[in-house]
Design an enzyme around this catalytic site. Structure first.
Site, PDB file in Angstrom:
ATOM      1  N   LYS A  93       1.016  -1.297   0.191  1.00  0.00           N
ATOM      2  CA  LYS A  93      -0.100  -0.336  -0.314  1.00  0.00           C
ATOM      3  C   LYS A  93       1.074   1.180   0.065  1.00  0.00           C
ATOM      4  O   LYS A  93       1.928   1.648   1.052  1.00  0.00           O
ATOM      5  CB  LYS A  93      -0.978  -0.520   0.971  1.00  0.00           C
ATOM      6  N   SER A 168      -9.340   1.513   3.705  1.00  0.00           N
ATOM      7  CA  SER A 168      -8.918   2.662   2.157  1.00  0.00           C
ATOM      8  C   SER A 168      -7.648   1.924   1.421  1.00  0.00           C
ATOM      9  O   SER A 168      -7.539   2.199   0.442  1.00  0.00           O
ATOM     10  CB  SER A 168      -7.854   3.884   3.376  1.00  0.00           C
ATOM     11  N   SER A 192      -9.433  -0.246   7.068  1.00  0.00           N
ATOM     12  CA  SER A 192      -9.413  -0.563   5.825  1.00  0.00           C
ATOM     13  C   SER A 192      -8.004  -1.935   5.154  1.00  0.00           C
ATOM     14  O   SER A 192      -8.676  -1.209   4.301  1.00  0.00           O
ATOM     15  CB  SER A 192      -7.911   0.830   6.201  1.00  0.00           C
TER      16      SER A 192
HETATM   17  N1  GLN Z   1     -13.239   3.808   6.714  1.00  0.00           N
HETATM   18  C1  GLN Z   1     -12.318   4.337   7.930  1.00  0.00           C
HETATM   19  C2  GLN Z   1     -12.212   5.963   8.519  1.00  0.00           C
HETATM   20  O1  GLN Z   1     -12.489   6.717   6.815  1.00  0.00           O
HETATM   21  C3  GLN Z   1     -10.768   3.558   8.176  1.00  0.00           C
HETATM   22  C4  GLN Z   1     -10.129   4.071   7.461  1.00  0.00           C
HETATM   23  C5  GLN Z   1      -9.163   3.264   7.967  1.00  0.00           C
HETATM   24  O2  GLN Z   1      -8.921   1.975   8.247  1.00  0.00           O
HETATM   25  N2  GLN Z   1      -7.619   3.635   7.124  1.00  0.00           N
HETATM   26  O3  GLN Z   1     -11.284   6.580   8.305  1.00  0.00           O
END
Ligand code: GLN
Length: 523
Positions: A93, A168, A192
């Protein structure tokens, strides 16, 4: 995507090998059935063929990946000792610093950032002789749940290109799902790793806070962020977690306890497993097909000897609200460094910039520059142009919640509720070994469907954020496919540092079922 060789793997055998699990591929590499170059080339061909439509990768450097593969092949032929992922492609990532290589976090702000050092997990992958095949797309600074917040392009779900892959770490999930890499690294601040794993039909693990080093992980919310493995199965994730986990003196929050040999213990079934079903996880808003798949998975566990206990996590209804105070507060503080001077994109490059130097040196709190001074304009324009809308929304939310007069009402209150959420889990884990339930309220939704509705987007994190608030570990494993042909994930949550238990339980299920072997229909 420059630099991807267009040569197609000539042998059908080479085309087939990309469907094998990481464990199987390692065996074949070790047995000399194929070289790492052949394997890497087969994945590069797959990427060249499919990634224009999917968008899982932000950058692939074919020449470098093949050079790493050649180095492993050469050392293997010479009988030299090799690392545990020798010759196996792993996608990373784009949130993990890699020395000399662009690390963008899918943000214009870091579009040209080349870190001078490797994140500890990247260094560990290199030491394990993995082939770093490419950098995966993500929501900007890991803020989002659909991958539509990438500054460069959205990721499409390989199961249905009109739908989101989750976020994400959507690029990592889509890349594994489309068999463009056998393994990928994700990060998880509020879901994420798990949410895109669920939406793309793969397996992902969010380790306990402190289990994996965060050194070189670009910070979103430092008290919640963790790096973890994504792959086809629990066995593959165990293999990767074994490389990632462990104490790192460079990360003061990494815990100094030895990491177990996950890939060795995973095959031991768990006797008398006690599973908790949380009342609040089966309430309003849960899609009936997701609910049915989760309940069916529980029946599979019962048939394997598990007992089920009904539980309540009474404060879980506050988890989303708590997370969306704490995460933006930490983000607003972490992202303050991107000011166009210390780090990141700078607006108005050129003469104006060199004027700033003098002004910065002269500026202090007693002599603040006027709001229309070139210095302030440069800060404002750099941050306005460099960050996307969701990141700016989080910075504003966090700045507001931390400001004098609101701090106690929002941030401090959120920290108190966070403690209560953790206590709920502590109590629950006195009665059960693991908690099972849905990962996401629905399968993958359509691209664009929720982009104008941040609240709907945030509510999608309903079942995942409490794991991070409590600092515990959790996994997502495939447990079904909806009537529209979309994957469904099962959530397993464990007490802190019980990743071994999680992996063993996931593997038990994957031996009894084949949901994790399903692939999107792609030619
Ligand atoms: N969807 C969550 C957010 O928008 C989690 C994001 C993540 O785990 N990086 O913050």
């Amino acid at each position: 995507m420059l630099g991807i060789a267009t040569r197609t793997a000539s042998q059908p055998a080479q085309r087939k090998m990309i469907h094998l699990s990481a464990i199987e591929l390692l065996k074949r590499l070790a047995a000399g059935d194929m070289t790492s170059r052949e394997l890497t080339q087969a994945y590069l061909d797959r990427i060249a063929r499919h990634d224009a439509a999917i968008g899982a990768f932000l950058r692939v450097d074919a020449a470098r990946a093949l050079a790493q593969a050649d180095s492993v092949d050469c050392r293997r032929r010479a009988g030299k000792p090799l690392g545990s992922l020798a010759g196996l492609p792993v996608a990373v990532k784009d949130v993990l610093c890699t020395e000399g290589e662009r690390t963008t976090c899918a943000s214009r702000m870091l579009e040209q950032f080349r870190p001078p050092y490797d994140a500890t997990v990247v260094a560990k992958l290199k030491a394990a002789d993995a082939v770093l095949i490419g950098r995966t797309n993500m929501d900007e600074f890991a803020m989002g749940g659909s991958n539509e917040n990438s500054a460069f392009r959205p990721v499409h779900n390989p199961w249905d290109l009109a739908r989101v892959p989750g976020g994400s770490s959507g690029g990592s999930a889509a890349a594994v799902s489309a068999r463009m890499t056998p393994l990928a690294i994700g990060s998880d601040t509020g879901g994420s790793i798990r949410s895109p794993a669920a939406l793309c039909g793969i397996t992902g693990l969010k380790p306990t806070y402190g289990r994996v080093s965060r050194y070189g992980l670009v910070a979103f919310a430092s008290s919640l962020d963790q790096v973890g493995p994504m792959g086809q199965s629990a066995e593959d994730c165990a293999l990767l977690l074994e490389v990632l986990a462990g104490h790192d003196p460079k990360d003061s929050t990494s815990v100094d306890t030895p990491a177990p040999r996950y890939s060795e213990t995973i095959r031991q079934p768990l006797e008398c497993l006690r599973l908790g079903l949380v009342r609040e996880h089966f309430g309003d808003g849960l899609n009936p097909e997701v609910e049915a798949a989760a309940r069916e998975a529980v029946r599979v566990y019962e048939s394997l000897g598990a007992t089920v206990v009904d539980l309540s996590l009474p404060h879980s209804k506050y988890a989303v609200a708590t997370y969306y105070i704490i995460a933006p507060c930490e983000a607003s503080s972490n992202l303050a460094r991107y000011d166009g001077v210390h780090f990141g994109y700078r607006a108005g490059q050129g003469a104006e910039v060199s004027d700033q130097g003098a002004e910065i040196r002269g500026a202090d709190s007693s002599n603040s520059p006027a709001s229309d001074s070139p210095l302030v304009r440069m800060y404002r324009d750099s941050r306005s142009d460099g960050f996307g809308a969701e990141v700016k929304r989080r910075i504003m939310l966090g700045t507001y919640a931390l400001s004098a007069g609101y701090y106690d009402a929002y941030y401090k209150k959120a920290l108190q509720v966070r403690r209560l959420i953790r206590q709920d889990f502590d109590r629950a884990f006195e009665q059960v070994d693991l908690i099972v339930g849905p990962v996401t309220p629905t399968p993958a939704f359509k691209l664009g469907e929720r982009t104008d509705d941040p609240l709907a987007m945030y509510l999608f994190d309903l079942y995942t954020v409490s794991t991070n608030l409590a600092g515990i570990a959790a996994m997502s494993i495939p447990c079904g496919v909806s009537s529209a042909g979309l994957p469904i994930g099962l959530h397993l949550q464990s007490p802190p540092f019980a990743e071994e238990r999680l992996l063993r339980a996931a593997h038990m299920y994957q031996r009894a079922t084949d949901w994790h072997k399903r692939e999107p229909a792609m030619t």
